[in-house]
Design a protein around this motif. Structure first.
Motif, PDB file in Angstrom:
ATOM      1  N   UNK A  42       0.821  -1.213   0.000  1.00  0.00           N
ATOM      2  CA  UNK A  42       0.000   0.000   0.000  1.00  0.00           C
ATOM      3  C   UNK A  42       0.851   1.257   0.000  1.00  0.00           C
ATOM      4  N   UNK A  43       1.969   1.218   0.701  1.00  0.00           N
ATOM      5  CA  UNK A  43       2.878   2.370   0.712  1.00  0.00           C
ATOM      6  C   UNK A  43       3.497   2.577  -0.668  1.00  0.00           C
ATOM      7  N   UNK A  44       3.841   1.497  -1.359  1.00  0.00           N
ATOM      8  CA  UNK A  44       4.344   1.610  -2.733  1.00  0.00           C
ATOM      9  C   UNK A  44       3.276   2.275  -3.612  1.00  0.00           C
ATOM     10  N   UNK A  45       2.041   1.829  -3.472  1.00  0.00           N
ATOM     11  CA  UNK A  45       0.942   2.382  -4.275  1.00  0.00           C
ATOM     12  C   UNK A  45       0.719   3.865  -3.957  1.00  0.00           C
ATOM     13  N   UNK A  46       0.743   4.220  -2.673  1.00  0.00           N
ATOM     14  CA  UNK A  46       0.528   5.617  -2.271  1.00  0.00           C
ATOM     15  C   UNK A  46       1.608   6.521  -2.863  1.00  0.00           C
ATOM     16  N   UNK A  47       2.849   6.077  -2.762  1.00  0.00           N
ATOM     17  CA  UNK A  47       3.942   6.908  -3.277  1.00  0.00           C
ATOM     18  C   UNK A  47       3.883   7.051  -4.795  1.00  0.00           C
ATOM     19  N   UNK A  48       3.565   5.961  -5.485  1.00  0.00           N
ATOM     20  CA  UNK A  48       3.473   6.048  -6.943  1.00  0.00           C
ATOM     21  C   UNK A  48       2.280   6.913  -7.343  1.00  0.00           C
ATOM     22  N   UNK A  49       1.164   6.749  -6.682  1.00  0.00           N
ATOM     23  CA  UNK A  49      -0.011   7.567  -6.989  1.00  0.00           C
ATOM     24  C   UNK A  49       0.298   9.040  -6.757  1.00  0.00           C
TER      25      UNK A  49
END
Length: 131
Positions: A100-107
């Motif tokens: 989820x942290x990977x997704x948040x940062x990419x988003x």
């Protein structure tokens, strides 16, 4: 099956290449900051991407497309949907949090805004299918 995940090896490998290419340094950064190894984080993101791809139409109806490129779409999804995806893939809470942290940062890098203004939802970067 790819890494014991129930995903065929060829699909696991193809999605894995896209995950490694697309998320690149974010995988290193998040793995270094969490207690999830990079290898486990990559495997977790692959599992979530495959599960999301198999539910692509449902996710687009359930969530909101915030941004689209030729490679991926940023979707704002209800947190319960993401939790269901993770549970269906046997992803632990710790692994899901790191992914989820990977997704948040990419988003954040793609859309330019954080998700804090959207209570009960979270971003998911859905990679386009491998041709």
């Amino acid at each position: 099956m790819g890494s014991g995940s129930g995903i065929p090896d060829d699909e696991f490998d193809a999605v894995g290449e896209r995950v490694e290419w697309f998320f690149d340094r974010l995988l290193d950064e998040v793995a270094a900051e969490s207690s999830v190894s990079r290898a486990m984080l990559v495997e977790t993101v692959i599992k979530l991407e495959v599960a999301a791809d198999r539910r692509r139409n449902h996710l687009r109806e359930t969530g909101e497309t915030a941004y689209r490129t030729d490679e991926a779409a940023v979707l704002w999804l209800p947190e319960s949907v993401l939790e269901s995806l993770a549970a269906a893939q046997g992803v632990s809470e710790l692994e899901a949090d790191a992914a989820g942290e990977v997704m948040r940062r990419m988003a954040r890098s793609m859309v330019g805004v954080d998700h804090e203004g959207r209570p009960g939802s979270a971003p998911f970067v859905l990679l386009d299918p491998v041709a």
